[in-house]
Design a protein around this motif. Structure first.
Motif, mmCIF file in Angstrom:
data_model
loop_
_atom_site.group_PDB
_atom_site.id
_atom_site.type_symbol
_atom_site.label_atom_id
_atom_site.label_comp_id
_atom_site.label_asym_id
_atom_site.label_seq_id
_atom_site.Cartn_x
_atom_site.Cartn_y
_atom_site.Cartn_z
ATOM 1 N N GLY A 118 -46.538 0.370 85.387
ATOM 2 C CA GLY A 118 -45.726 1.514 85.764
ATOM 3 C C GLY A 118 -46.546 2.758 86.071
ATOM 4 O O GLY A 118 -46.055 3.693 86.692
ATOM 5 N N LEU A 119 -47.795 2.763 85.615
ATOM 6 C CA LEU A 119 -48.683 3.902 85.877
ATOM 7 C C LEU A 119 -49.630 3.639 87.038
ATOM 8 O O LEU A 119 -50.498 4.462 87.335
ATOM 9 N N VAL A 120 -49.499 2.470 87.667
ATOM 10 C CA VAL A 120 -50.339 2.138 88.823
ATOM 11 C C VAL A 120 -49.679 2.707 90.067
ATOM 12 O O VAL A 120 -48.500 2.468 90.315
ATOM 13 N N TRP A 129 -56.270 -0.831 80.391
ATOM 14 C CA TRP A 129 -55.711 -0.196 81.580
ATOM 15 C C TRP A 129 -54.986 1.100 81.243
ATOM 16 O O TRP A 129 -55.108 2.090 81.976
ATOM 17 N N LEU A 130 -54.244 1.102 80.146
ATOM 18 C CA LEU A 130 -53.548 2.321 79.756
ATOM 19 C C LEU A 130 -54.530 3.435 79.427
ATOM 20 O O LEU A 130 -54.313 4.599 79.784
ATOM 21 N N HIS A 131 -55.613 3.096 78.743
ATOM 22 C CA HIS A 131 -56.630 4.102 78.434
ATOM 23 C C HIS A 131 -57.177 4.707 79.720
ATOM 24 O O HIS A 131 -57.305 5.942 79.834
ATOM 25 N N TRP A 132 -57.489 3.857 80.694
ATOM 26 C CA TRP A 132 -58.055 4.332 81.960
ATOM 27 C C TRP A 132 -57.051 5.178 82.734
ATOM 28 O O TRP A 132 -57.379 6.275 83.200
ATOM 29 N N ARG A 133 -55.810 4.680 82.863
ATOM 30 C CA ARG A 133 -54.825 5.394 83.662
ATOM 31 C C ARG A 133 -54.392 6.703 82.994
ATOM 32 O O ARG A 133 -54.215 7.722 83.659
ATOM 33 N N LEU A 134 -54.208 6.699 81.681
ATOM 34 C CA LEU A 134 -53.811 7.930 80.988
ATOM 35 C C LEU A 134 -54.894 8.984 81.105
ATOM 36 O O LEU A 134 -54.606 10.179 81.282
ATOM 37 N N LEU A 184 -54.858 10.373 84.641
ATOM 38 C CA LEU A 184 -53.696 11.231 84.885
ATOM 39 C C LEU A 184 -53.755 12.538 84.103
ATOM 40 O O LEU A 184 -52.873 13.383 84.246
ATOM 41 N N GLY A 185 -54.780 12.681 83.267
ATOM 42 C CA GLY A 185 -54.913 13.903 82.483
ATOM 43 C C GLY A 185 -53.932 13.997 81.336
ATOM 44 O O GLY A 185 -53.595 15.105 80.884
ATOM 45 N N ALA A 186 -53.464 12.852 80.846
ATOM 46 C CA ALA A 186 -52.524 12.850 79.722
ATOM 47 C C ALA A 186 -53.230 13.315 78.453
ATOM 48 O O ALA A 186 -54.449 13.171 78.319
ATOM 49 N N ARG A 222 -53.555 8.301 74.321
ATOM 50 C CA ARG A 222 -54.482 7.169 74.335
ATOM 51 C C ARG A 222 -54.629 6.589 72.931
ATOM 52 O O ARG A 222 -54.747 5.376 72.763
ATOM 53 N N TRP A 223 -54.633 7.476 71.921
ATOM 54 C CA TRP A 223 -54.691 6.988 70.547
ATOM 55 C C TRP A 223 -53.422 6.211 70.191
ATOM 56 O O TRP A 223 -53.477 5.175 69.521
ATOM 57 N N ALA A 224 -52.275 6.697 70.636
ATOM 58 C CA ALA A 224 -51.015 6.010 70.371
ATOM 59 C C ALA A 224 -51.006 4.632 71.019
ATOM 60 O O ALA A 224 -50.534 3.651 70.429
ATOM 61 N N SER A 225 -51.546 4.557 72.221
ATOM 62 C CA SER A 225 -51.634 3.268 72.910
ATOM 63 C C SER A 225 -52.540 2.309 72.155
ATOM 64 O O SER A 225 -52.204 1.131 71.969
ATOM 65 N N ALA A 226 -53.695 2.815 71.723
ATOM 66 C CA ALA A 226 -54.645 1.970 71.001
ATOM 67 C C ALA A 226 -54.047 1.451 69.690
ATOM 68 O O ALA A 226 -54.233 0.282 69.329
ATOM 69 N N LEU A 227 -53.305 2.315 68.986
ATOM 70 C CA LEU A 227 -52.683 1.906 67.729
ATOM 71 C C LEU A 227 -51.625 0.826 67.959
ATOM 72 O O LEU A 227 -51.479 -0.102 67.153
#
Length: 209
Positions: free
Chosen positions: A59-61, A132-137, A140-142, A147-152
């Motif tokens: 969804g972030l691509v 991928w989420l780490h890279w895209r976030l 996107l300047g999130a 990114r920590w929430a995604s990793a957890l």
């Protein structure tokens, strides 16, 4: 819609391999980390969260071409894992647990047998999505906390595969290796493709004076 269609096709292939292995399944041994992770029935919720988690990255691509390339790499990762499952069937040990006491886990065990164990495709998909989420976030300047929430969430999903005794530590290691490999290959490929598309677009645009 594309993610849903992909999952439907994947599960058709997954269950075919599950029911038609090339030979007898090899029982994987337990290791020390398998004893460190306690049996936790409530981990079924983290386990099921994977299907939401893996839907966020595509969804972030941005752009249809990028989305198709993303899907192609995920399909290749799944195809490799399914080929391994078929060529080298593996299964988790039989645990001394009365599954009927845990209806949700009993349902999972009923539809997804202990075969197709190594590498854990559940772990591979979570790790691939996390990268991928780490890279895209980041692109996107999130905020960093996203990114920590995604990793957890990724860690929780990986942990859950052992906590509900669906996988053992060897499966997790192999699955993480597969996920990291395909994340590295796909992100590197996407960076090159994006740079090439940008260069082509710049060359095609009229020169500014």
């Amino acid at each position: 819609m594309g993610t849903t269609a992909f999952m439907v096709l994947f599960f058709h292939a997954y269950f075919w391999v599950l029911k038609n292995p090339s030979g007898d399944a090899f029982e994987l041994p337990l290791m020390a980390p398998d004893r460190w992770v306690p049996f936790t029935p409530a981990a079924i919720y983290a386990y099921g969260w994977l299907w939401v988690y893996v839907s966020v990255a595509p969804g972030l691509v941005s752009g249809v071409r990028s989305l198709l390339r993303y899907g192609a790499w995920v399909a290749l990762m799944c195809a490799l894992s399914l080929a391994i499952f078929w060529l080298w069937p593996t299964r988790t040990p039989v645990f001394d647990i009365e599954w009927s006491a845990y209806p949700q886990l009993a349902f999972l065990k009923g539809i997804d047998a202990s075969s197709n164990a190594c590498p854990s495709l559940h772990v591979a998909a979570a790790v691939h999505a996390a990268c991928w989420l780490h890279w895209r976030l980041q692109a996107l300047g999130a905020p960093r906390w996203t990114r920590w929430a995604s990793a957890l969430q990724c860690v929780a999903i990986v942990w859950s595969t052992m906590a509900i005794r669906q996988h053992v530590f060897i499966d997790v290691l192999a699955g993480a290796a597969v996920g990291l490999l395909f994340a590295w290959l796909s992100i590197r490929s996407e960076r090159r493709a994006t740079a090439s598309d940008s260069a082509t677009a710049s060359a095609a645009s009229p020169a500014r004076h």
